[in-house]
Write a protein that holds these residues in place. Structure first.
Motif, mmCIF file in Angstrom:
data_model
loop_
_atom_site.group_PDB
_atom_site.id
_atom_site.type_symbol
_atom_site.label_atom_id
_atom_site.label_comp_id
_atom_site.label_asym_id
_atom_site.label_seq_id
_atom_site.Cartn_x
_atom_site.Cartn_y
_atom_site.Cartn_z
ATOM 1 N N ALA A 33 6.259 23.056 0.110
ATOM 2 C CA ALA A 33 4.894 22.851 0.598
ATOM 3 C C ALA A 33 4.278 21.580 0.016
ATOM 4 O O ALA A 33 3.619 20.814 0.728
ATOM 5 N N ALA A 34 4.501 21.348 -1.268
ATOM 6 C CA ALA A 34 3.971 20.135 -1.899
ATOM 7 C C ALA A 34 4.612 18.885 -1.315
ATOM 8 O O ALA A 34 3.926 17.889 -1.034
ATOM 9 N N LEU A 35 5.917 18.928 -1.104
ATOM 10 C CA LEU A 35 6.615 17.783 -0.519
ATOM 11 C C LEU A 35 6.158 17.530 0.911
ATOM 12 O O LEU A 35 5.906 16.386 1.301
ATOM 13 N N ALA A 36 6.048 18.583 1.701
ATOM 14 C CA ALA A 36 5.605 18.427 3.087
ATOM 15 C C ALA A 36 4.182 17.877 3.151
ATOM 16 O O ALA A 36 3.874 17.018 3.992
ATOM 17 N N THR A 37 3.325 18.338 2.266
ATOM 18 C CA THR A 37 1.956 17.836 2.222
ATOM 19 C C THR A 37 1.935 16.352 1.861
ATOM 20 O O THR A 37 1.251 15.552 2.512
ATOM 21 N N ALA A 38 2.693 15.994 0.843
ATOM 22 C CA ALA A 38 2.739 14.589 0.423
ATOM 23 C C ALA A 38 3.290 13.691 1.535
ATOM 24 O O ALA A 38 2.747 12.612 1.800
ATOM 25 N N LEU A 39 4.344 14.138 2.198
ATOM 26 C CA LEU A 39 4.928 13.335 3.280
ATOM 27 C C LEU A 39 3.975 13.205 4.461
ATOM 28 O O LEU A 39 3.826 12.121 5.040
ATOM 29 N N THR A 40 3.323 14.293 4.824
ATOM 30 C CA THR A 40 2.402 14.255 5.962
ATOM 31 C C THR A 40 1.221 13.328 5.677
ATOM 32 O O THR A 40 0.835 12.522 6.529
ATOM 33 N N LEU A 41 0.663 13.439 4.492
ATOM 34 C CA LEU A 41 -0.466 12.567 4.163
ATOM 35 C C LEU A 41 -0.036 11.109 4.031
ATOM 36 O O LEU A 41 -0.790 10.200 4.378
ATOM 37 N N THR A 42 1.179 10.879 3.559
ATOM 38 C CA THR A 42 1.695 9.512 3.491
ATOM 39 C C THR A 42 1.871 8.920 4.880
ATOM 40 O O THR A 42 1.496 7.766 5.128
ATOM 41 N N VAL A 43 2.426 9.701 5.795
ATOM 42 C CA VAL A 43 2.608 9.226 7.166
ATOM 43 C C VAL A 43 1.254 8.967 7.828
ATOM 44 O O VAL A 43 1.069 7.956 8.511
ATOM 45 N N ALA A 44 0.299 9.863 7.605
ATOM 46 C CA ALA A 44 -1.036 9.674 8.173
ATOM 47 C C ALA A 44 -1.683 8.408 7.618
ATOM 48 O O ALA A 44 -2.267 7.610 8.366
ATOM 49 N N THR A 45 -1.566 8.200 6.317
ATOM 50 C CA THR A 45 -2.133 7.002 5.701
ATOM 51 C C THR A 45 -1.467 5.740 6.231
ATOM 52 O O THR A 45 -2.133 4.749 6.542
ATOM 53 N N LEU A 46 -0.158 5.793 6.354
ATOM 54 C CA LEU A 46 0.585 4.644 6.860
ATOM 55 C C LEU A 46 0.171 4.296 8.287
ATOM 56 O O LEU A 46 -0.078 3.122 8.603
ATOM 57 N N GLU A 47 0.078 5.307 9.136
ATOM 58 C CA GLU A 47 -0.286 5.018 10.530
ATOM 59 C C GLU A 47 -1.738 4.563 10.660
ATOM 60 O O GLU A 47 -2.041 3.688 11.456
#
Length: 146
Positions: A33-47
């Motif tokens: 869950a922590a990894l998925a949250t970090a990846l999702t927020l990273t992708v959102a920030t990047l886009e």
């Protein structure tokens, strides 16, 4: 690892077969869950940084993150990952709306309206990601290990 060690008593899953290791999943639900949250927020920030809004890249990455979460989690923690995609999408939309509603909605929309608009615009990705996640967990539970 040699086949001799596997025959002596170690399970086949420690042999290093990437497909079997991926299918079995050994990571705790909280870590996934922590990894998925970090990846999702990273992708959102990047886009948001590159395109100034959430679009198709975020949607595709969200589906892949949901799939990988379902493959990584250990069987004991299926529930954690089973409820993760909607919560992850909602939390992402709330954080994006708090930073500026214009990223997911009209600039004059309130934060609540921006969250609802963001969820509506990304509902297909949420549906596909959630479906892929649940079907992967079901397959891992029902199908015999190779």
């Amino acid at each position: 690892m040699s086949d001799v060690r596997a025959r002596i008593g170690q399970s086949l899953s420690t042999r290093g077969d990437p497909v079997q290791l991926l299918w079995e999943g050994r990571t705790r639900g909280s870590e996934v869950a922590a990894l998925a949250t970090a990846l999702t927020l990273t992708v959102a920030t990047l886009e948001i940084t590159l395109a100034a809004q959430l679009g198709l890249f975020f949607d595709l990455c969200f589906v892949v993150i949901c799939l990988m979460a379902a493959l990584m989690v250990r069987p004991r923690d299926y529930f954690t990952v089973g409820v993760l995609p909607p919560l992850l999408m909602f939390a992402t939309m709330v954080l994006v709306a708090l930073n500026g509603p214009k990223m997911i909605a009209n600039p004059h929309d309130s934060i609540v309206q921006a969250v609802i608009t963001g969820l509506a615009h990304h509902s297909v990705a949420l549906f596909v990601g959630y479906t892929v996640c649940l079907l992967t967990l079901l397959a891992r539970q029902r199908l015999p290990r190779a």
